[in-house]
Design an enzyme around this catalytic site. Structure first.
Site, mmCIF file in Angstrom:
data_model
loop_
_atom_site.group_PDB
_atom_site.id
_atom_site.type_symbol
_atom_site.label_atom_id
_atom_site.label_comp_id
_atom_site.label_asym_id
_atom_site.label_seq_id
_atom_site.Cartn_x
_atom_site.Cartn_y
_atom_site.Cartn_z
ATOM 1 N N ASN A 25 6.988 -4.344 5.782
ATOM 2 C CA ASN A 25 7.667 -5.558 6.247
ATOM 3 C C ASN A 25 7.716 -6.653 5.185
ATOM 4 O OD1 ASN A 25 4.825 -5.854 6.609
ATOM 5 N ND2 ASN A 25 5.074 -5.382 8.783
ATOM 6 N N GLU A 37 -9.670 -0.681 12.021
ATOM 7 C CA GLU A 37 -10.386 -1.491 11.043
ATOM 8 C C GLU A 37 -10.276 -2.976 11.366
ATOM 9 O OE1 GLU A 37 -8.644 -0.830 7.212
ATOM 10 O OE2 GLU A 37 -6.673 -1.596 7.786
ATOM 11 N N GLY A 44 0.832 -1.197 0.000
ATOM 12 C CA GLY A 44 0.000 0.000 0.000
ATOM 13 C C GLY A 44 0.863 1.241 0.000
ATOM 14 N N MET A 60 -7.450 3.008 9.346
ATOM 15 C CA MET A 60 -6.663 1.908 8.796
ATOM 16 C C MET A 60 -5.646 1.388 9.812
ATOM 17 S SD MET A 60 -5.755 2.801 4.843
ATOM 18 C CE MET A 60 -6.725 2.039 3.547
ATOM 19 N N GLY A 61 -4.956 0.330 9.408
ATOM 20 C CA GLY A 61 -3.899 -0.206 10.249
ATOM 21 C C GLY A 61 -3.997 -1.698 10.512
ATOM 22 N N ARG A 62 -4.928 -2.381 9.842
ATOM 23 C CA ARG A 62 -5.122 -3.820 10.055
ATOM 24 C C ARG A 62 -5.229 -4.137 11.546
ATOM 25 N NH1 ARG A 62 -0.473 -5.068 6.304
ATOM 26 N NH2 ARG A 62 -1.279 -4.904 4.207
ATOM 27 N N THR A 99 5.521 2.575 5.408
ATOM 28 C CA THR A 99 4.206 2.043 5.744
ATOM 29 C C THR A 99 3.487 3.008 6.659
ATOM 30 O OG1 THR A 99 2.928 0.296 6.843
ATOM 31 C CG2 THR A 99 5.165 0.609 7.623
ATOM 32 N N ILE A 100 2.235 3.295 6.340
ATOM 33 C CA ILE A 100 1.455 4.182 7.200
ATOM 34 C C ILE A 100 1.140 3.519 8.529
ATOM 35 C CG2 ILE A 100 0.456 5.400 5.227
ATOM 36 C CD1 ILE A 100 -2.179 3.859 5.784
ATOM 37 N N ASP A 101 1.232 2.182 8.583
ATOM 38 C CA ASP A 101 0.875 1.437 9.796
ATOM 39 C C ASP A 101 1.912 1.575 10.910
ATOM 40 O OD1 ASP A 101 -1.178 0.544 8.195
ATOM 41 O OD2 ASP A 101 -0.269 -1.402 7.807
#
Length: 428
Positions: free
Chosen positions: A113, A249, A14, A193-195, A141-143
């Protein structure tokens, strides 16, 4: 003297608001290094390498490369979600063929990752097969989930600061909506977001560090039931009459009809139902302590491609990470990822270093438990202290023409294909 070898840079996973500034940092630095020849982009990540679709970045106008600073997402060179698995020997053979056909001596992969796993596999393959190619990773990564829970491998990833700033701003504006509309819509549920990783929803707290807004934040790392949330929502409604609820999310509240990508990650934006809508349905069905109904707001991929809310700190650091990667490549330091580490001291400063790819490949840093409040409905001041410097204090300067943003427009200068057509192994 032998001519310098060429470089391929590619992106995976992403995108983020600042991913192209890492690309820019890498290109602008590499083009001035005598060790590096032509710089190519793998069109849509490693898939472009496999298909021998190589976009010439050295031939692009310097003005267009400069505009990558404020060009979000991955439209300029593309991204992918293609996983190089150990048994896909034909893919690895093909990569070697492409490297040899185009005199590639440097491979840089920008991503999270899973992307660092690809960079690591390419670097290891080069070593095992005696191929003279330097493999380097560039974090994205935004996460903010690459690295370790001690923040010693990397303090934060480029992309996170901008998405944190996005959520800081969204909650401020959502609070005005909720404050004005609360007689009819007392509860506004926002999904971030962020799983399964809570760094993004946690950033909502930056909108209100003094904790004056009635707000509850639920992270996926802290399991909770709908019954508990319903009770806690009504407790706050009896006190304040209105409430903003921010949820990950990936918060597990019931079946949302998950779909998964090639890496096995849940694609929450593609699933049949969102957590926010599931929660809103349940709150309205079970009843609120005040009149009115709960509503949901799910911004989706806007939070990872909205350049207007990008952090200027994040833009600068993304560039620095790309610049460091180019320097590592030119120095022949294969098997490393460029990294950002926070300098010690009272003020906020960072330094750019390197970390072995095997230590970050497929890593997954979770949100620290000690940054979640005891009641499970918020994050602590320690998190705010960590995150606040990342969002910056200024708006990005985006050039405009006739009211439209002037984004980078790279020319389709693809190298001649020298090999037979190839279909990636996993796509057959």
């Amino acid at each position: 003297m032998a001519s310098p070898k060429n470089m391929i840079v590619a992106q995976s996973g992403g995108p983020s608001p600042v991913i192209n500034n890492s690309l820019r940092g890498l290109v602008e630095t590499a083009r001035d290094l005598p060790e590096i020849g032509t710089i190519y982009a793998g069109w849509h990540g490693i898939e472009g390498v496999l298909k021998e679709e190589l976009l010439n970045l050295s031939g692009q106008s310097p003005e267009e490369i400069a505009l990558l600073r404020v060009t979000p997402a991955a439209g300029s060179v593309g991204t992918c979600r293609y996983k190089l698995k150990d048994h896909q020997n034909e893919d690895f053979d093909r990569i070697v063929e492409v490297f040899k056909a185009h005199n590639i001596g440097y491979f840089c992969y920008i991503g999270g990752n899973d992307s660092m796993d690809t960079a690591n596999k390419v670097a290891q393959m080069a070593t095992e097969r005696g191929v003279d190619v330097v493999g380097i990773g560039v974090p994205k990564t935004i996460d903010n989930d690459v690295g370790d829970s001690e923040f010693k491998l990397i303090d934060h990833t480029p992309g996170y600061g901008s998405t944190a700033r996005y959520w800081m701003s969204m909650v401020q504006m959502a609070n005005e909506e909720n404050r004005g509309s609360c007689p009819a819509d007392p509860v506004l549920v926002l999904q971030a977001m962020g799983r399964k990783i809570g760094f993004i929803p946690a950033a909502a707290r930056l909108a209100d560090p003094q904790r004056k807004i009635p707000m509850q934040i639920y992270l996926a790392e802290n399991p909770i039931s709908i019954e508990q949330i319903h009770a806690q929502v009504n407790d706050q409604l009896r006190k304040d009459g209105r409430l903003i609820v921010v949820v990950s999310e990936g918060l597990s509240l019931g079946d949302i009809g998950e779909t998964k990508d090639s890496f096995g990650h849940t694609q929450f934006s593609s699933s049949q139902l969102t957590v926010a809508q599931l929660l809103v349905n349940e709150l309205n069905e079970r009843g609120l302590a005040v009149k009115g109904a709960a509503r949901a707001n799910v911004p989706g991929t806007d939070q990872r491609h909205n350049i207007a809310y990008a952090s200027t700190v994040d833009l600068d650091e993304a560039y620095g990470a790309g610049q460091k990667a180019a320097l590592l490549a030119a120095a022949g330091e294969s098997g490393y990822m460029s990294t950002i580490l926070r300098a010690e001291g009272p003020g906020y400063n960072v330094r750019y270093d390197k970390v072995p790819l095997p230590e970050v490949a497929n890593s997954e840093r979770t949100f620290p438990k000690n940054w979640i409040t005891a009641d499970g409905m918020d994050v602590t001041d320690d998190f705010v202290k960590y995150c606040k410097p990342l969002v910056g204090n200024d708006w990005p300067s985006i050039p405009m023409i006739n009211g439209r943003m002037r984004l980078a427009q790279l020319q389709p200068l693809f190298s001649d294909q020298k090999l037979p057509k190839y279909v990636p192994q996993a796509d057959r």
